[in-house]
Design a protein around this motif. Structure first.
Motif, PDB file in Angstrom:
ATOM      1  N   THR A  75      29.228 -97.790  14.116  1.00 27.54           N
ATOM      2  CA  THR A  75      28.046 -98.584  14.478  1.00 27.54           C
ATOM      3  C   THR A  75      28.287-100.036  14.080  1.00 27.54           C
ATOM      4  O   THR A  75      28.866-100.308  13.037  1.00 27.54           O
ATOM      5  CB  THR A  75      26.796 -98.063  13.748  1.00 27.54           C
ATOM      6  OG1 THR A  75      26.646 -96.678  14.009  1.00 27.54           O
ATOM      7  CG2 THR A  75      25.554 -98.798  14.241  1.00 27.54           C
ATOM      8  N   GLU A  76      27.852-100.977  14.936  1.00 27.39           N
ATOM      9  CA  GLU A  76      27.997-102.392  14.618  1.00 27.39           C
ATOM     10  C   GLU A  76      26.628-103.074  14.590  1.00 27.39           C
ATOM     11  O   GLU A  76      25.682-102.633  15.252  1.00 27.39           O
ATOM     12  CB  GLU A  76      28.893-103.093  15.642  1.00 27.39           C
ATOM     13  CG  GLU A  76      28.359-103.083  17.063  1.00 27.39           C
ATOM     14  CD  GLU A  76      29.230-103.911  18.004  1.00 27.39           C
ATOM     15  OE1 GLU A  76      29.813-104.898  17.529  1.00 27.39           O
ATOM     16  OE2 GLU A  76      29.297-103.573  19.196  1.00 27.39           O
ATOM     17  N   LEU A  77      26.533-104.151  13.819  1.00 29.59           N
ATOM     18  CA  LEU A  77      25.311-104.951  13.711  1.00 29.59           C
ATOM     19  C   LEU A  77      25.632-106.345  14.248  1.00 29.59           C
ATOM     20  O   LEU A  77      26.555-107.004  13.780  1.00 29.59           O
ATOM     21  CB  LEU A  77      24.856-105.020  12.246  1.00 29.59           C
ATOM     22  CG  LEU A  77      23.592-105.835  11.957  1.00 29.59           C
ATOM     23  CD1 LEU A  77      22.404-105.251  12.694  1.00 29.59           C
ATOM     24  CD2 LEU A  77      23.334-105.874  10.452  1.00 29.59           C
ATOM     25  N   LYS A  78      24.865-106.777  15.246  1.00 31.38           N
ATOM     26  CA  LYS A  78      25.175-108.067  15.869  1.00 31.38           C
ATOM     27  C   LYS A  78      23.888-108.853  16.142  1.00 31.38           C
ATOM     28  O   LYS A  78      22.781-108.313  16.064  1.00 31.38           O
ATOM     29  CB  LYS A  78      25.952-107.874  17.166  1.00 31.38           C
ATOM     30  CG  LYS A  78      25.256-106.977  18.185  1.00 31.38           C
ATOM     31  CD  LYS A  78      26.154-106.727  19.380  1.00 31.38           C
ATOM     32  CE  LYS A  78      25.478-105.838  20.419  1.00 31.38           C
ATOM     33  NZ  LYS A  78      26.334-105.589  21.594  1.00 31.38           N
ATOM     34  N   ILE A  79      24.067-110.150  16.463  1.00 30.40           N
ATOM     35  CA  ILE A  79      22.939-111.059  16.690  1.00 30.40           C
ATOM     36  C   ILE A  79      23.012-111.593  18.119  1.00 30.40           C
ATOM     37  O   ILE A  79      24.083-111.983  18.603  1.00 30.40           O
ATOM     38  CB  ILE A  79      22.968-112.229  15.689  1.00 30.40           C
ATOM     39  CG1 ILE A  79      22.792-111.706  14.255  1.00 30.40           C
ATOM     40  CG2 ILE A  79      21.886-113.241  16.023  1.00 30.40           C
ATOM     41  CD1 ILE A  79      22.918-112.787  13.205  1.00 30.40           C
ATOM     42  N   ASP A  80      21.861-111.603  18.804  1.00 23.49           N
ATOM     43  CA  ASP A  80      21.753-112.183  20.144  1.00 23.49           C
ATOM     44  C   ASP A  80      20.566-113.149  20.114  1.00 23.49           C
ATOM     45  O   ASP A  80      19.429-112.764  20.355  1.00 23.49           O
ATOM     46  CB  ASP A  80      21.538-111.068  21.177  1.00 23.49           C
ATOM     47  CG  ASP A  80      21.407-111.628  22.588  1.00 23.49           C
ATOM     48  OD1 ASP A  80      21.666-112.825  22.793  1.00 23.49           O
ATOM     49  OD2 ASP A  80      21.031-110.845  23.503  1.00 23.49           O
ATOM     50  N   SER A  81      20.845-114.414  19.778  1.00 23.93           N
ATOM     51  CA  SER A  81      19.769-115.401  19.629  1.00 23.93           C
ATOM     52  C   SER A  81      19.867-116.459  20.723  1.00 23.93           C
ATOM     53  O   SER A  81      20.945-116.987  21.013  1.00 23.93           O
ATOM     54  CB  SER A  81      19.855-116.058  18.245  1.00 23.93           C
ATOM     55  OG  SER A  81      18.889-117.081  18.133  1.00 23.93           O
ATOM     56  N   GLN A  82      18.706-116.768  21.316  1.00 22.29           N
ATOM     57  CA  GLN A  82      18.621-117.837  22.315  1.00 22.29           C
ATOM     58  C   GLN A  82      18.112-119.141  21.681  1.00 22.29           C
ATOM     59  O   GLN A  82      17.816-120.104  22.387  1.00 22.29           O
ATOM     60  CB  GLN A  82      17.680-117.407  23.450  1.00 22.29           C
ATOM     61  CG  GLN A  82      18.146-116.162  24.196  1.00 22.29           C
ATOM     62  CD  GLN A  82      17.165-115.747  25.287  1.00 22.29           C
ATOM     63  OE1 GLN A  82      16.256-116.499  25.653  1.00 22.29           O
ATOM     64  NE2 GLN A  82      17.364-114.543  25.822  1.00 22.29           N
TER      65      GLN A  82
END
Length: 584
Positions: free
Chosen positions: A458-465
């Motif tokens: 499992t990976e933890l990632k960020i998707d910020s605009q």
């Protein structure tokens, strides 16, 4: 009474596991089966476990998985009879995991049945009823009709005090199925229904059906409820004291519960109160035996845990003091009020208050102690091993044990902090919002804090605009706590895939979402996931307070949090905060 109940459950399980035609007459099978059964009935663990394992090996050799897993259930029941509740729970959890892993959906009812008995033994009635109802659904789906009446009776035993009307409907359903598939159970079900009329105070109907019961006995029928029928008959015919005397002579630990019902129907409220208190004392004694078994050896090794446990004891003492005050108030009223009619009315009110207070105390203790017991037993067991150098010489083993003890201690601390924090949040108004928070910086900090807790794969990632310069005016500590709660929920339910932290701005608000590719939440369950103590999976850790705490915090910040029912597979929670002061 609990031991008798569990023994009955085992006999039912044995009846389900019918040997296949190709070995039902095999002398070896009969010898193994009887050896295990006799050891079980004698409560002889030295004989029982070897006999059980030999029988399981035989059934595996025959390829009879249904009979094999039935014997696994018998092992759980035996441990419960020995009051080894933690070990029984772990075996039930292992059984459930194994059945799911092998895709044996047809046998999953066994795991839920065992879980129902464990929850009922520990006093967790609501969860026990849910477990037994799920057992019925699986039995109906896979055609185990002949085994359904005993499960209905299990629910009736839990439901009778809370909802007598529902209990009667369940008895009628059990009778309907028994008449078609197992007619020999009908008389026992009818007798249980007759007892329910007395419990509800419908004496004429009880006496009428008692005559039918006596006719059945003359015709050679039998029931496990015969002693209670004769006791209630004496009470129904006005012989209250004789009925109480017979109950004390014939019944076991449940006698005071029966006596309380007899006095209640006779409107002798003071004596009913006394019987109820004696029954509660017996149940508390049983609970204490279980807790002592779980806490053996931990007092001297873990002073930190003692401090945390003191918090729980303080709360328990507070509830106990409240109950004592209620009893004293009832006693004071009996001396103040001279009118007999008013005197009896006040005693009845005190009796009802005592019942309600007991239910409230039980609901709190069950939800907290159920989650604390597992890490508590882990700490207890490993501390005993570490205290004896001869039991674990490998440094890596010791390191692993120390890590598990530390993890369990943190788990207990987290549970208690969660309860205290939710209580504090409920009592506090809107939070001060005077921190300038960079959203991207906060999300990166949360990712660093939680990346080490992810499951493998499992990976933890960020998707910020948002731009790195985008800031809002709010309370950093509370906002971080709210998002952390959603991340913790996602980690628990995501074994593979990804957990994504999303951020974007609208005209007057900012959206922060936590989405995952985990188990997801059924749409029909979405309406209650923010309620306290709600857990859709009984085997997951936690008290069911994470999402309620998140909502309480976000509302203090003047925002909202919601579950996105259109997202899937997996789950997505969205926090929306009004932008009072922003800097892009």
């Amino acid at each position: 009474m609990k031991l008798i109940m569990l023994a009955t459950a085992t006999i039912m399980s044995l009846s389900i596991a019918k040997a296949a035609d190709n070995y039902s007459d095999d002398l070896k099978y009969i010898e193994l089966r009887d050896s295990m059964r006799y050891a079980f009935n004698d409560a002889d663990s030295v004989r029982f476990f070897p006999a059980l394992y030999r029988l399981e090996e035989y059934l595996l050799g025959k390829g009879d998985m249904h009979a094999y897993y039935t014997q696994r259930c018998n092992e759980i029941v035996f441990l419960m009879n020995q009051q080894h509740i933690y070990e029984a729970y772990m075996l039930a959890y292992k059984l459930s995991s194994e059945l799911r892993k092998k895709g044996l959906d047809k046998e999953m009812y066994m795991a839920y049945n065992m879980l129902g008995h464990i929850n009922r033994y520990c006093g967790n009635k609501a969860t026990a009823k849910e477990n037994f109802k799920h057992v019925l659904e699986l039995m109906e789906k896979y055609g185990y009709w002949e085994s359904m009446p005993p499960i209905y009776m299990n629910i009736v035993n839990v439901e009778l005090d809370d909802d007598p009307e529902e209990a009667t409907k369940l008895l009628d359903k059990a009778k309907e199925i028994a008449e078609k598939y197992t007619p020999d159970r009908v008389f026992d079900i009818e007798t249980r229904k007759t007892l329910s009329y007395y419990n509800r105070g419908d004496i004429p109907q009880f006496l009428k059906r008692y005559e039918d019961y006596k006719k059945g006995i003359k015709e050679g029928m039998s029931t496990v409820h015969g002693r209670n029928m004769e006791i209630y008959y004496l009470a129904a015919t006005g012989k209250t004291d004789e009925a109480v005397k017979l109950a004390k002579e014939e019944l076991g630990d449940e006698k005071y519960e029966t006596i309380a019902v007899i006095y209640e129907n006779a409107k002798r409220w003071e004596e009913a109160c006394q019987a109820l208190h004696k029954q509660n004392a017996i149940e508390d004694s049983i609970t204490n035996v279980v807790l002592i078994n779980s806490m053996h050896g931990i007092r001297e090794q873990l002073s930190l845990f003692e401090a945390q446990q003191k918090e729980v004891r303080t709360r328990t003492i507070g509830f106990s003091i409240g109950m004592v005050l209620l009893v004293l108030l009832a006693a004071a009223l009996t001396y103040i009020i001279n009118s007999r009619r008013r005197h009896l009315k006040q005693l009845q009110i005190a009796y009802d208050h005592a019942l309600e207070s007991d239910r409230m105390k039980t609901a709190f203790i069950q939800n907290v102690s159920h989650e604390i017991r597992t890490p508590l037993n882990i700490i207890s067991g490993f501390s005993q091993i570490l205290a004896n150098p001869g039991m674990a010489n490998d440094n890596r083993e010791r390191q692993h044990m120390a890590e598990m003890m530390q993890k369990s201690t943190l788990q207990i601390t987290s549970l208690i902090d969660e309860v205290l924090e939710l209580s504090l949040t409920d009592a506090t108004n809107a939070a001060a919002k005077d921190d300038s928070i960079c959203i991207n910086e906060l999300l990166n900090e949360l990712m660093r804090d939680n990346v080490g807790r992810l499951h493998e794969g499992t990976e933890l990632k960020i998707d910020s605009q948002l731009n790195d310069s985008f800031t809002i005016l709010s309370n950093r500590t509370l906002l971080k706590r709210a998002i952390s709660t959603l991340i913790d929920n996602a980690i628990k339910n995501t074994l593979h895939g990804a957990i994504t932290l999303i951020a974007k701005a609208k005209e007057e608000s900012v959206l922060i979402a936590v989405q995952d590719t985990g188990n997801g939440i059924p749409k029909e369950e979405a309406y209650r996931i923010f309620d306290r103590f709600v857990k859709l999976d009984s085997f997951k850790e936690g008290l069911g307070l994470g999402l309620p705490l998140c909502r309480a915090i976000v509302e203090r910040l003047g925002g909202t949090v919601r579950f996105d029912t259109d997202y899937g597979p997996g789950a997505r929670f969205i926090i929306e905060l009004t932008i009072d002061n922003k800097n892009k």
